[in-house]
Design an enzyme around this catalytic site. Structure first.
Site, mmCIF file in Angstrom:
data_model
loop_
_atom_site.group_PDB
_atom_site.id
_atom_site.type_symbol
_atom_site.label_atom_id
_atom_site.label_comp_id
_atom_site.label_asym_id
_atom_site.label_seq_id
_atom_site.Cartn_x
_atom_site.Cartn_y
_atom_site.Cartn_z
ATOM 1 N N ASP A 118 0.791 -1.241 0.000
ATOM 2 C CA ASP A 118 0.000 0.000 0.000
ATOM 3 C C ASP A 118 0.823 1.291 0.000
ATOM 4 O OD1 ASP A 118 -1.970 -1.890 0.225
ATOM 5 O OD2 ASP A 118 -2.749 -1.219 2.161
ATOM 6 N N HIS B 292 -17.561 2.826 1.253
ATOM 7 C CA HIS B 292 -17.110 1.568 1.864
ATOM 8 C C HIS B 292 -17.482 1.525 3.342
ATOM 9 C CE1 HIS B 292 -14.158 -1.467 3.317
ATOM 10 N NE2 HIS B 292 -14.468 -2.020 2.163
ATOM 11 N N CYS C 116 -1.809 -2.544 7.954
ATOM 12 C CA CYS C 116 -1.759 -3.448 6.791
ATOM 13 C C CYS C 116 -0.501 -4.307 6.756
ATOM 14 C CB CYS C 116 -1.908 -2.651 5.505
ATOM 15 S SG CYS C 116 -3.560 -1.889 5.360
ATOM 16 N N LYS D 151 -7.081 -5.005 -2.671
ATOM 17 C CA LYS D 151 -7.813 -5.479 -1.510
ATOM 18 C C LYS D 151 -8.725 -4.369 -1.003
ATOM 19 C CE LYS D 151 -3.860 -4.349 1.454
ATOM 20 N NZ LYS D 151 -4.486 -3.334 2.304
#
Length: 210
Positions: free
Chosen positions: A15, A59, A157, A112
């Site tokens: 990321d 989201h 992450c 993802k």
């Protein structure tokens, strides 16, 4: 200990995206500082994979969806969810990789967090700990045995990715100087403790030979 990467090793770059760097919607302090370190490390690996947070608008992890403050929490079916500022929305500049990231030989990009109702920190499993990204199978078919994780953020992450890689049976090392952390209420110390307990090695980039 010095590690000399072989065909059985992968550099997993987590990321390194605009929204996690200075000026981004969810900027990690000094996030862009990982870029030159990652670029240099990538030259030493035959196999490099990038991950990319890739959320649809609205989201479930976005604070705006729930009309609650950013960094507060709610309970979802899969557990406690931190509510984040809107970030890494599909197709936006914030979701793009940092422009100085230069890894032309990366063989795959794992996206993802694209399921609207499930968040995703790990490159291997969504936050429900059930829904796979397919990365485990990809690495096994490539005969990878050891994962070296770098990127953003150490305590979210990168942490979840390292833990899931270890659970999947890979040897795992996190390259500390190629990561940066959010450190939300002591999350960085907890992350390193959890990784140590899982057998994840904590190393620095000079440990990787060219």
């Amino acid at each position: 200990m010095i590690f000399r990467p072989s065909a059985e090793d992968v550099l997993l770059v987590v990321d390194v995206q605009n929204d996690f760097c200075s000026g981004g919607a969810l900027a990690v302090p000094e996030g862009e500082a990982v870029v030159p370190v990652v670029n240099a490390l990538a030259e030493r690996f035959q196999t490099v994979i990038l991950t990319q947070d890739w959320h649809p608008a609205g989201h479930v992890s976005f604070a705006s969806r729930h009309e609650r403050p950013a960094f507060s929490t709610i309970d979802l079916d899969y557990g406690t969810q931190v509510l984040w500022p809107d970030h890494c929305v599909q197709g936006t500049d914030g979701a793009s990789f940092h422009p100085a990231l230069h890894v032309p030989h990366a063989q795959a990009v794992v996206r993802k967090g694209y399921h609207p109702e499930i968040d995703s920190y790990s490159a291997f499993l969504e936050a429900d700990h059930t829904t796979p990204t397919g990365l485990t199978g990809y690495l096994r078919e490539r005969s990878v045995r050891r994962v070296f994780a770098v990127g953003l953020a150490t305590d979210f992450c990168v942490l979840w990715t390292a833990l899931d890689a270890a659970k999947a049976g890979f040897s795992v090392a996190v390259i500390e100087d190629a990561c940066r952390a959010i450190d939300l209420d002591g999350s960085l110390d907890r992350a390193w403790s959890a990784m140590r307990e899982a057998g994840v090695e904590r190393i620095e980039s000079p440990s990787i030979s060219g």
